[in-house]
Design an enzyme around this catalytic site. Structure first.
Site, short mmCIF file in Angstrom:
data_model
loop_
_atom_site.label_atom_id
_atom_site.label_comp_id
_atom_site.label_asym_id
_atom_site.label_seq_id
_atom_site.Cartn_x
_atom_site.Cartn_y
_atom_site.Cartn_z
N TYR A 151 5.14 -37.71 -13.42
CA TYR A 151 4.55 -39.05 -13.46
C TYR A 151 5.50 -40.13 -12.91
O TYR A 151 5.24 -41.31 -13.08
CB TYR A 151 4.12 -39.40 -14.89
CG TYR A 151 3.06 -38.47 -15.43
CD1 TYR A 151 1.78 -38.47 -14.88
CD2 TYR A 151 3.34 -37.57 -16.45
CE1 TYR A 151 0.80 -37.60 -15.34
CE2 TYR A 151 2.36 -36.69 -16.92
CZ TYR A 151 1.09 -36.71 -16.36
OH TYR A 151 0.13 -35.85 -16.81
N ASP A 170 5.24 -30.22 -24.15
CA ASP A 170 5.69 -28.93 -23.64
C ASP A 170 7.19 -28.87 -23.42
O ASP A 170 7.81 -27.83 -23.62
CB ASP A 170 4.98 -28.61 -22.32
CG ASP A 170 3.64 -27.94 -22.56
OD1 ASP A 170 3.48 -27.34 -23.64
OD2 ASP A 170 2.77 -28.03 -21.69
N HIS A 201 6.96 -31.28 -8.95
CA HIS A 201 5.53 -31.26 -9.21
C HIS A 201 5.02 -32.66 -9.52
O HIS A 201 5.78 -33.57 -9.83
CB HIS A 201 5.19 -30.32 -10.37
CG HIS A 201 5.64 -30.84 -11.69
ND1 HIS A 201 4.79 -31.41 -12.60
CD2 HIS A 201 6.86 -30.89 -12.25
CE1 HIS A 201 5.46 -31.79 -13.66
NE2 HIS A 201 6.73 -31.49 -13.48
N TYR A 258 -6.00 -40.08 -17.39
CA TYR A 258 -5.49 -40.64 -18.66
C TYR A 258 -4.09 -41.21 -18.45
O TYR A 258 -3.59 -41.94 -19.30
CB TYR A 258 -5.48 -39.55 -19.75
CG TYR A 258 -4.17 -38.82 -19.97
CD1 TYR A 258 -3.78 -37.77 -19.14
CD2 TYR A 258 -3.31 -39.17 -21.01
CE1 TYR A 258 -2.58 -37.09 -19.35
CE2 TYR A 258 -2.11 -38.50 -21.22
CZ TYR A 258 -1.76 -37.47 -20.38
OH TYR A 258 -0.56 -36.80 -20.59
N ARG A 259 -3.48 -40.91 -17.31
CA ARG A 259 -2.08 -41.23 -17.09
C ARG A 259 -1.82 -40.83 -15.65
O ARG A 259 -2.46 -39.93 -15.13
CB ARG A 259 -1.25 -40.35 -18.03
CG ARG A 259 0.25 -40.48 -18.01
CD ARG A 259 0.79 -39.50 -19.05
NE ARG A 259 2.23 -39.51 -19.14
CZ ARG A 259 2.94 -38.63 -19.84
NH1 ARG A 259 2.32 -37.67 -20.51
NH2 ARG A 259 4.25 -38.70 -19.90
C1 LIG Z 1 6.87 -28.88 -16.94
C2 LIG Z 1 6.45 -30.18 -17.55
C3 LIG Z 1 5.60 -30.18 -18.66
C4 LIG Z 1 5.24 -31.38 -19.24
N1 LIG Z 1 4.43 -31.34 -20.33
C5 LIG Z 1 4.07 -32.49 -20.94
C6 LIG Z 1 3.27 -32.47 -22.09
O1 LIG Z 1 2.92 -31.42 -22.62
N2 LIG Z 1 2.89 -33.65 -22.65
C7 LIG Z 1 3.30 -34.82 -22.13
O2 LIG Z 1 2.95 -35.86 -22.69
N3 LIG Z 1 4.08 -34.88 -21.05
C8 LIG Z 1 4.49 -33.76 -20.43
N4 LIG Z 1 5.30 -33.82 -19.32
C9 LIG Z 1 5.70 -35.12 -18.78
C10 LIG Z 1 7.05 -35.66 -19.32
O3 LIG Z 1 8.05 -34.70 -19.20
C11 LIG Z 1 7.02 -36.09 -20.78
O4 LIG Z 1 5.94 -36.96 -21.03
C12 LIG Z 1 8.30 -36.76 -21.22
O5 LIG Z 1 8.35 -36.77 -22.63
C13 LIG Z 1 8.46 -38.19 -20.74
O6 LIG Z 1 9.81 -38.41 -20.54
P1 LIG Z 1 10.71 -39.56 -21.18
O7 LIG Z 1 10.57 -39.60 -22.63
O8 LIG Z 1 12.07 -39.36 -20.65
O9 LIG Z 1 10.01 -40.85 -20.69
P2 LIG Z 1 10.55 -42.05 -19.83
O10 LIG Z 1 10.67 -41.60 -18.43
O11 LIG Z 1 11.71 -42.67 -20.47
O12 LIG Z 1 9.33 -43.02 -20.03
C14 LIG Z 1 8.11 -42.87 -19.41
C15 LIG Z 1 7.66 -44.23 -18.88
O13 LIG Z 1 7.31 -45.06 -19.98
C16 LIG Z 1 7.84 -46.37 -19.84
N5 LIG Z 1 8.80 -46.58 -20.92
C17 LIG Z 1 9.68 -45.69 -21.39
N6 LIG Z 1 10.38 -46.19 -22.40
C18 LIG Z 1 9.94 -47.43 -22.59
C19 LIG Z 1 10.27 -48.46 -23.51
N7 LIG Z 1 11.17 -48.25 -24.44
N8 LIG Z 1 9.64 -49.64 -23.42
C20 LIG Z 1 8.69 -49.81 -22.50
N9 LIG Z 1 8.32 -48.88 -21.60
C21 LIG Z 1 8.94 -47.70 -21.65
C22 LIG Z 1 8.51 -46.43 -18.51
O14 LIG Z 1 7.69 -47.01 -17.56
C23 LIG Z 1 8.76 -44.98 -18.17
O15 LIG Z 1 8.68 -44.76 -16.79
C24 LIG Z 1 5.71 -32.61 -18.72
C25 LIG Z 1 6.58 -32.59 -17.64
C26 LIG Z 1 6.96 -31.40 -17.06
C27 LIG Z 1 7.95 -31.42 -15.94
#
Ligand SMILES: Cc1cc2nc3c(=O)[nH]c(=O)nc-3n(C[C@H](O)[C@H](O)[C@H](O)COP(=O)(O)OP(=O)(O)OC[C@H]3O[C@@H](n4cnc5c(N)ncnc54)[C@H](O)[C@@H]3O)c2cc1C
Ligand SMILES: Cc1cc2nc3c(=O)[nH]c(=O)nc-3n(C[C@H](O)[C@H](O)[C@H](O)COP(=O)(O)OP(=O)(O)OC[C@H]3O[C@@H](n4cnc5c(N)ncnc54)[C@H](O)[C@@H]3O)c2cc1C
Lengths: 544, 544
Positions: free
Chosen positions: B106, B167, B406, B487-488
């Site tokens: 994403y 995941d 991906h 949804y996203r």
């Molecule tokens: C193989 C694979 C499987 C995955 N499976 C899933 C799954 O099962 N379910 C799922 O939900 N996702 C999944 N993902 C997507 C992703 O890895 C997860 O959602 C992950 O938890 C998001 O990363 P993060 O917490 O580092 O978010 P970040 O990158 O820190 O945040 C995501 C976005 O939210 C906003 N944000 C973050 N923090 C804040 C804040 N404090 N205040 C305001 N805005 C903010 C920003 O715009 C940021 O770009 C998957 C990815 C991969 C590669």
């Protein structure tokens, strides 16, 4: 009830000349039809629950002419709601939307600003737009009551669909939900169970939230969030928009259900009982928003006036209450827990056994056998409500006082013995001080509980009304000083309650005001509701 | 991987002079410490999942220098976040908050506007502020990952508390939740399970939502709503605030759990299977967000490159995939359903029996015996995740392509055979047209499902990258025309997806923009995120 002398009617909103106002109303009549604009110039009638007024609060805690509408208008469509909103902006008239106006205990049908034009959505916008038996959802207009929704589902023969209803079934699904009301099945958190809104904004535009914003979608009622900011929440307990359609999820018939009732003998059982309830509730062994009720309210729930039990003034003495309870089918007790187990028999048995083992740890705990109770016993009302069947038995305790009315104190706390005890003691002390009978009922949510304390008063007794209000105001302040805040409140108390949410120099209210000014620059929509005053009103002494 | 020639670094945000920008950064260094302001002037490194960059998207679908940060700053407290926000307003610098920056599929850590200053909250604000074993709640800062939360709970010996994890366990609880991510226990809807936010607004004020606004409260993490407008939702998938603290509810240990897996032989089994799943899911017989996966992704989940199975171009032929599946422990199939039953043995047995009877109505349905599977089989990863145990096995299918990256297509639909079939056919047709292997996985929520289609591509192959992006764009448009919305989505696709939510002449986006302008008049916070552009940017061609 004598009709009081009144000022010249209608009560015109402050800052508008009477003639200008009447001319503006005439203009609106042209737009939405003569018969759909009703000037409030006749004597106020309180009616009763099923025939309640839409001009004021039938259970008013102030003089009933204080929070009174100048006129009531009846839109028939979203477009007409838009017309009304644009009209209000043009003439700077405060408008106040109600769905059905049965928000009793929290302000009924009254507007917050005297002389507002009440937008009675429910009268003509009362269609069930969809019941989806596959997705277990529905889409309703503001005038759909819990009774109406229930009946429509039965008529279609959809026995696999349940609704969730609050204690009284005559309110609207939308009005109750946007005020974040609660019901008593596992779907009791109505706000959490809704999916999708159509909202007319204070400047007249109409939006659909969630998936509703995607043309041709078939998920508006199935997936609440959509894409981008999830804005539904700001349309609950606010004055940022008029909800014209709402989606609601429906509970699947659990395949069986069974009410149960336990009583506990002593006031002090409250604390250990809460410690028992909390883990059972969080793990959904106790599945619904159960009520833990005090015996005084149980006695009152028979529907007899207090005078039948006691003729003195001041709070009714405990021995009188316990004697009354002892002579009733349930028998004497201090606390009664009303719960329900859902699912097929062997699944219910599993949960009921766990509950029984735990509840019996309280000395004197007693499981009441429903077979010993007469058909009109309050227990059966709780049974219906917990099975999603609308009811109005709950109204009976309002008869406790002559010309009975009531107003609610509704603080939120963790499900904990210490918190329950502190709130109980606070309420008891202040009720005693003001000479009011104390009706505490703990409504146990998943991780928190709303303590609902209903003060019943004689609405024709100015002194008792004042005592009720003073008691409430003291309870709110003292509870806030201890860290407890209301989940919802009466129109008259909104400023006070909002002010308790004051962290960081009232940062949240400043934020709310910023949104209000952006969305409603002319400040026409429900000024003051939930303590949010538009710019035009701020600093001019409107708070109370 | 060769390091490409680059323009002069850092990439300064458009509209600001390089010298002014560097002077502004120098000013910020004085405020929050030299070592906490990092100019992005070194070669970009992609790293891998556990050591991912915070300067750009390690799995970029564009050239990686397109959406790149000019600098990264590391606040240590809410006050420092406020300082940074005020600094950004003073200098009109776009800032982009990330919690951990692992939003892979994403956008990873990339900002939407090239040259933004990334606010990496997670590095220094990574405390678990509270774990409450009585209320089953916690309060976390942005840098708390699912792994960290899980570990802290184990360390304290709180075996009665479960977390819910997506995941991959390496993301942050806050980042995942504000992007409305999902996990796989009954608490899988993370947004629905949070309670209470602390938010720094784009103008620098800080608010606490819900009960957090009541000084001295003990319910911030137990009761989400508080009093008045419930504003949390507008801080999810938006650019209206920076979340610095969030409360999260924790699931009670259900007292037992048991994974199960069924396979189904044919692509056409999808429709009848969905009809079976829907009522079981809504009635919580199927309790968690299960995944129904296609065999191609199952084969890829072994972690071997596609080249081991097939050396041709274009989508891998079905017979090759089925041969590969047949030789693996699970055996050949087209669809695999991974679920879990929770509770004590006899309660699980009740649910598992119902599921078994229903699933076996599909000819060729097969229940996989876990005892026949080797320990590193994907099944056991799903087993851990559905029990709230963080994992990273899921990363393996990214190895399908060399330099694997991906990007996700994530439309929402009802849980229905017709919808599943239509979306499957749409994805298949377009994947075939672009020569891409098709990885559809249906994540079944309560009343809707997210179809998650992951396109794996070689990030060093410009042509394959373009094909992936074109395929995604086509899928989004065609799905929207059929009434399905995402949804996203990925940063690069946010404008396109937001534009599909266009009901009533883009009324929702206009409303979102109104809020944006009120809350962020200088347009400094994450401009363009979720398609919301501040006034300063609108109509200037920033959309893509
Ligand atoms: C193989 C694979 C499987 C995955 N499976 C899933 C799954 O099962 N379910 C799922 O939900 N996702 C999944 N993902 C997507 C992703 O890895 C997860 O959602 C992950 O938890 C998001 O990363 P993060 O917490 O580092 O978010 P970040 O990158 O820190 O945040 C995501 C976005 O939210 C906003 N944000 C973050 N923090 C804040 C804040 N404090 N205040 C305001 N805005 C903010 C920003 O715009 C940021 O770009 C998957 C990815 C991969 C590669
Ligand atoms: C004995 C008794 C027991 C009760 N028990 C419960 C209970 O168990 N649970 C519970 O939740 N309540 C309870 N109540 C309170 C009340 O009766 C219910 O909440 C009722 O459903 C609300 O009435 P209504 O739908 O007519 O709301 P309305 O009066 O129409 O609406 C309530 C308020 O919401 C706002 N509003 C309404 N419609 C809209 C709209 N379309 N757009 C924007 N704003 C709108 C208005 O400000 C209005 O004042 C009880 C009351 C009594 C007297």
């Amino acid at each position: 009830k004598p009709i009081k002398d009144r000022q010249r009617l209608p009560v015109v909103p402050q800052g508008i000349e009477r003639d200008d106002f009447l001319a503006a109303l005439a203009e609106l009549k042209v737009q939405i039809g003569n018969e759909n604009v009703e000037i409030n110039d006749k004597p106020l009638k309180d009616g009763w629950y099923m025939e309640h007024p839409n001009t004021h609060d039938m259970m008013t805690i102030l003089d009933e002419e204080e929070l009174v509408a100048s006129a009531v208008v009846y839109p028939s469509s979203t477009e007409e709601v838009q017309d009304i909103v644009k009209w209000a902006n043009k003439h700077r008239v405060p408008i106040f939307p109600i769905s059905m106006g049965r928000n009793l205990g929290y302000g009924g049908a009254a507007p917050r600003v005297r002389g507002s034009v009440t937008v009675d959505l429910g009268k003509r916008m009362n269609k069930i737009l969809d019941i989806n038996p596959e997705d277990y959802t529905c889409l309703v207009e503001p005038g759909v009551s819990f009774y109406a929704l229930y009946d429509a589902i039965q008529e279609k023969g959809y026995h696999h669909l349940w609704i969730d209803t609050p204690d009284l079934g005559g309110g609207s699904v939308i009005g109750n939900t946007v005020d974040r009301g609660v019901g008593y099945t596992p779907y009791g958190d109505h706000w959490a169970c809704h999916s999708g809104l159509e909202v007319v904004l204070p400047t007249g535009e109409v939006i659909r939230t969630g998936m509703g914003a995607l043309p041709g979608n078939n998920t508006w009622q199935s997936f609440p969030y959509g894409f981008g900011p999830y804005s539904d929440g700001i349309f609950s307990q606010s004055n940022y928009g008029i909800v014209t359609k709402m989606g609601m999820t429906l509970m699947p018939n659990p395949g069986g259900y069974e009410s149960f009732m336990y009583t506990f003998p002593n006031e002090e059982d409250l604390a250990p009982l809460m410690e028992i309830i909390r883990p059972l509730r969080i793990s959904m062994i106790l599945e619904n928003v159960a009520q833990l009720r005090h015996v005084t309210q149980s006695v009152a729930a028979r529907g007899l006036p207090r005078s039948q039990f006691y003729s003195g003034t001041g709070p009714i003495p405990p021995d009188v209450i316990h004697a009354a309870a002892a002579s009733a089918p349930v028998g004497d007790h201090t606390w009664a827990y009303y719960g329900m187990a859902y699912g097929p028999a062997h699944i219910r048995a599993h949960k009921l056994a766990l509950v029984d083992a735990e509840f019996r740890k309280i000395a004197g705990a007693r499981k009441v056998d429903p077979a010993t109770l007469p058909a009109d016993e309050y227990y059966f009302s709780r049974d219906r409500v917990a099975a999603g069947v609308p009811d109005i038995h709950e109204l009976r305790w309002v008869n406790w006082a002559p010309n009975g009315a009531h107003i609610a104190f509704s603080p939120v706390s963790p499900i904990r013995g210490t918190d329950a005890t502190r709130l109980f003691a606070l309420g008891k002390r202040l009720h005693d001080a003001y000479g009011i009978d104390f009706f505490p009922a703990f409504c146990v949510g998943l991780r928190e509980m709303h303590l609902i304390v209903e003060i019943v008063f004689d609405r024709d007794d100015a002194e008792r009304k004042q005592a009720a209000l003073d008691c409430l105001r003291d309870m709110i302040d003292e509870a806030a000083a201890m860290g407890y805040g209301e989940y919802r409140t009466h129109l008259v108390l909104m400023d006070q309650v909002a002010a308790t949410y004051s962290w960081n120099d009232n940062a949240l209210m400043k934020f709310n005001e910023k949104l209000k000014d952006a969305l409603d620059p002319n400040g026409i929509l429900a000024p003051g509701r939930c303590g949010i005053w538009p710019k035009r009103y701020r600093g001019r002494g409107w708070e109370m």
